[in-house]
Design an enzyme around this catalytic site. Sequence first.
Site, PDB file in Angstrom:
ATOM      1  N   ASP A 142       0.845  -1.193   0.000  1.00  0.00           N
ATOM      2  CA  ASP A 142       0.000   0.000   0.000  1.00  0.00           C
ATOM      3  C   ASP A 142       0.881   1.243   0.000  1.00  0.00           C
ATOM      4  OD1 ASP A 142      -2.455   1.269  -0.100  1.00  0.00           O
ATOM      5  OD2 ASP A 142      -2.623   1.424   2.075  1.00  0.00           O
TER       6      ASP A 142
ATOM      7  N   TYR B 218       1.209   5.730  -0.557  1.00  0.00           N
ATOM      8  CA  TYR B 218       0.811   6.951   0.165  1.00  0.00           C
ATOM      9  C   TYR B 218       1.000   8.075  -0.847  1.00  0.00           C
ATOM     10  CZ  TYR B 218       0.954   9.938   4.453  1.00  0.00           C
ATOM     11  OH  TYR B 218       0.721  10.834   5.455  1.00  0.00           O
TER      12      TYR B 218
ATOM     13  N   HIS C 166      -3.555  14.132   0.474  1.00  0.00           N
ATOM     14  CA  HIS C 166      -3.760  13.304   1.670  1.00  0.00           C
ATOM     15  C   HIS C 166      -2.553  13.408   2.606  1.00  0.00           C
ATOM     16  CE1 HIS C 166      -4.868   9.947   4.237  1.00  0.00           C
ATOM     17  NE2 HIS C 166      -3.703   9.379   3.982  1.00  0.00           N
TER      18      HIS C 166
ATOM     19  N   ARG D 138       1.555  16.730  12.585  1.00  0.00           N
ATOM     20  CA  ARG D 138       2.820  17.417  12.818  1.00  0.00           C
ATOM     21  C   ARG D 138       2.640  18.915  12.588  1.00  0.00           C
ATOM     22  NH1 ARG D 138       3.849  12.983   9.795  1.00  0.00           N
ATOM     23  NH2 ARG D 138       3.931  14.210   7.877  1.00  0.00           N
TER      24      ARG D 138
ATOM     25  N   GLU E  90     -10.125   4.303   4.059  1.00  0.00           N
ATOM     26  CA  GLU E  90      -9.224   4.980   3.136  1.00  0.00           C
ATOM     27  C   GLU E  90      -9.687   4.628   1.731  1.00  0.00           C
ATOM     28  OE1 GLU E  90      -5.095   4.269   4.197  1.00  0.00           O
ATOM     29  OE2 GLU E  90      -5.248   5.798   5.779  1.00  0.00           O
TER      30      GLU E  90
ATOM     31  N   GLU F  72      -9.252   4.190  -1.921  1.00  0.00           N
ATOM     32  CA  GLU F  72      -8.052   3.996  -2.731  1.00  0.00           C
ATOM     33  C   GLU F  72      -8.405   3.284  -4.041  1.00  0.00           C
ATOM     34  OE1 GLU F  72      -4.648   2.398  -0.774  1.00  0.00           O
ATOM     35  OE2 GLU F  72      -5.219   3.198   1.203  1.00  0.00           O
TER      36      GLU F  72
ATOM     37  N   ASP G  11      -8.961   0.651   2.384  1.00  0.00           N
ATOM     38  CA  ASP G  11      -7.960   0.256   3.379  1.00  0.00           C
ATOM     39  C   ASP G  11      -8.456   0.688   4.755  1.00  0.00           C
ATOM     40  OD1 ASP G  11      -5.626  -0.378   4.751  1.00  0.00           O
ATOM     41  OD2 ASP G  11      -4.626   1.492   4.191  1.00  0.00           O
TER      42      ASP G  11
ATOM     43  N   ARG H  47      -7.295   4.180  13.566  1.00  0.00           N
ATOM     44  CA  ARG H  47      -6.353   5.288  13.794  1.00  0.00           C
ATOM     45  C   ARG H  47      -5.726   5.246  15.177  1.00  0.00           C
ATOM     46  NH1 ARG H  47      -5.341   6.308   8.705  1.00  0.00           N
ATOM     47  NH2 ARG H  47      -7.174   7.016   7.543  1.00  0.00           N
TER      48      ARG H  47
ATOM     49  N   GLN I  64      -3.147   2.449  15.163  1.00  0.00           N
ATOM     50  CA  GLN I  64      -2.079   2.892  14.269  1.00  0.00           C
ATOM     51  C   GLN I  64      -1.177   3.933  14.949  1.00  0.00           C
ATOM     52  OE1 GLN I  64      -3.668   4.722  10.728  1.00  0.00           O
ATOM     53  NE2 GLN I  64      -1.681   5.133   9.828  1.00  0.00           N
TER      54      GLN I  64
ATOM     55  N   TYR J 127       2.897   2.842  15.247  1.00  0.00           N
ATOM     56  CA  TYR J 127       3.539   2.961  13.928  1.00  0.00           C
ATOM     57  C   TYR J 127       4.960   3.491  13.945  1.00  0.00           C
ATOM     58  CZ  TYR J 127       3.261   8.025  12.984  1.00  0.00           C
ATOM     59  OH  TYR J 127       3.443   9.371  12.983  1.00  0.00           O
TER      60      TYR J 127
ATOM     61  N   LYS K 167      -3.899  -1.733  10.393  1.00  0.00           N
ATOM     62  CA  LYS K 167      -4.305  -1.833   8.988  1.00  0.00           C
ATOM     63  C   LYS K 167      -4.600  -3.274   8.568  1.00  0.00           C
ATOM     64  CE  LYS K 167      -3.046   2.419   7.453  1.00  0.00           C
ATOM     65  NZ  LYS K 167      -3.870   3.306   6.618  1.00  0.00           N
TER      66      LYS K 167
ATOM     67  N   THR L 247      -8.817  -5.479   4.314  1.00  0.00           N
ATOM     68  CA  THR L 247      -8.738  -4.554   3.181  1.00  0.00           C
ATOM     69  C   THR L 247      -9.762  -5.035   2.167  1.00  0.00           C
ATOM     70  OG1 THR L 247      -6.354  -4.307   3.544  1.00  0.00           O
ATOM     71  CG2 THR L 247      -7.226  -3.543   1.428  1.00  0.00           C
TER      72      THR L 247
ATOM     73  N   THR M 145      -4.609   6.559   0.167  1.00  0.00           N
ATOM     74  CA  THR M 145      -5.846   7.330   0.216  1.00  0.00           C
ATOM     75  C   THR M 145      -5.845   8.417  -0.852  1.00  0.00           C
ATOM     76  OG1 THR M 145      -5.775   7.020   2.581  1.00  0.00           O
ATOM     77  CG2 THR M 145      -7.352   8.645   1.743  1.00  0.00           C
TER      78      THR M 145
ATOM     79  N   GLU N 248      -9.511  13.025   7.675  1.00  0.00           N
ATOM     80  CA  GLU N 248      -9.407  14.319   6.994  1.00  0.00           C
ATOM     81  C   GLU N 248     -10.763  15.033   6.967  1.00  0.00           C
ATOM     82  OE1 GLU N 248      -7.502  11.949   3.682  1.00  0.00           O
ATOM     83  OE2 GLU N 248      -6.779  13.971   3.177  1.00  0.00           O
TER      84      GLU N 248
END
Length: 444
Positions: free
Chosen positions: A153, A155, A160, A169, A227, A229, A261, A265, A268, A272, A281, A285, A378, A392
């Site tokens: 998978d 990114y 996204h 962040r 997600e 995708e 996906d 959260r 994760q 992670y 995850k 799927t 995503t 999001e």
Amino acid sequence: MSEQTPLDPAADDSRGLPEGDSSGRPAGDPGLPDGDPFGLPEGDPFGPHNLPYGVFSLAGEGEGRRRVGVRLGSYVLDAGAAAAALGSPYVSLLARATLNPLLAAGRTAWSDVRRALTAWVTVPAHREAVRPLLHPLSEVTLHLPFEVADYVDFYASEHHATHLGQIFRPDAPTPLTPNWKHLPIGYHGRSGTVVVSGTEVVRPTGQRKAPADSAPVFGPSVRLDIEAEVGFVVGAPSAHGTPVPLTDFREHVFGLCLLNDWSARDIQAWEYVPLGPFLGKSFATSVSAWITPLEALDAARVSPPERTHQLLPYLDDSAESVADEPGGYDLRMTVTLNGQVISEPPFSSVYWTAAQQLTHMTVNGASLRTGDLYGSGTVSGPAAGQYGSLIEITWNGRDPLELPDGKRSFLEDGDEVTLSAWAPGPNGTRVGLGEVTGRISAAR
Ligand code: CA
């Protein structure tokens, strides 16, 4: 971007096509079998220009009678039986319980089989033989269409990745990590839990720890997300030790599907660092039951977003030999939650192409296997109404969705999420993609 409201199903319809639903079906067309599978309404998104592949069985037949099917309108053609009835040499590829033999046969065979199928469903002389082999969709069970080999998978959506950087962040100098514009970031996932559309998704249980908590707790995820995708399905394998160049993308990739996906959260976030996604995850799927061959999507090919960094040569798709075959696909996606449209992500906005993802995935010599599946990551557009995940859409729960049955920051038990999409087809048609749907059930 269009000034229309992003949640209007007809928004951003810059090609002036007739208004329709999220599968690409024209407005007012219920898509129900009308008794004549050859009497498709003009512009049906599952017309002979599409012909996606799946695997089906008839009600009451049991698992042992799985076979390859090809969708025509609201019917499924028993492709192997058609090949046998018409004396086709492709019976060995089509009279099978999975798409893997066809996937492994390679690009020339994919084209030849598609040409034959097109003739079987369009040439009047074949109708008598083919008609009894077309089954209404309402009478079939659809299965996972191929045996998933490895699952990766990515990114690859800049929007996204930017949104998640802004959420997680906020004090970083830029929302994207320093490597993001230089390589398509990805991780290896769990192929054994890839499930077909319609499969129940059990809420995962695991560890979570909010920043303010002193110790982790254990229990069902309370921040279960989606997600939206696009998944790419590898047909022809590659040699171990030999990278696959950008120009060989279509020699290896057979087609694409929609992919959800599912992501916990809270699990994760706690697990992670530093090695990436793991149990947040790997529980499930979901993929659509229909694999759309790339050949059906030639009219949907578009150039990817403008590159803002000079790419290393193996990923540089500005060279003439590569740019002649634009790597983007104009797929108009729709996400519904309990029947309400909550987002319309534009796949054409994804920064890294499927060809770049394939090339990067093999540049170290890792080989491809028939049945490999890789997700785009995503898909999120730049505008509100185009985000492909709840984290999001609700901005990490700050702005809950208002649904008829209450507010949502993340998924509740019983919630059902459906991804659908269409793409521009030849001569002003639409190519419908098979939807992927899943309902959340309580943790066990
Ligand atoms: Ca993902």
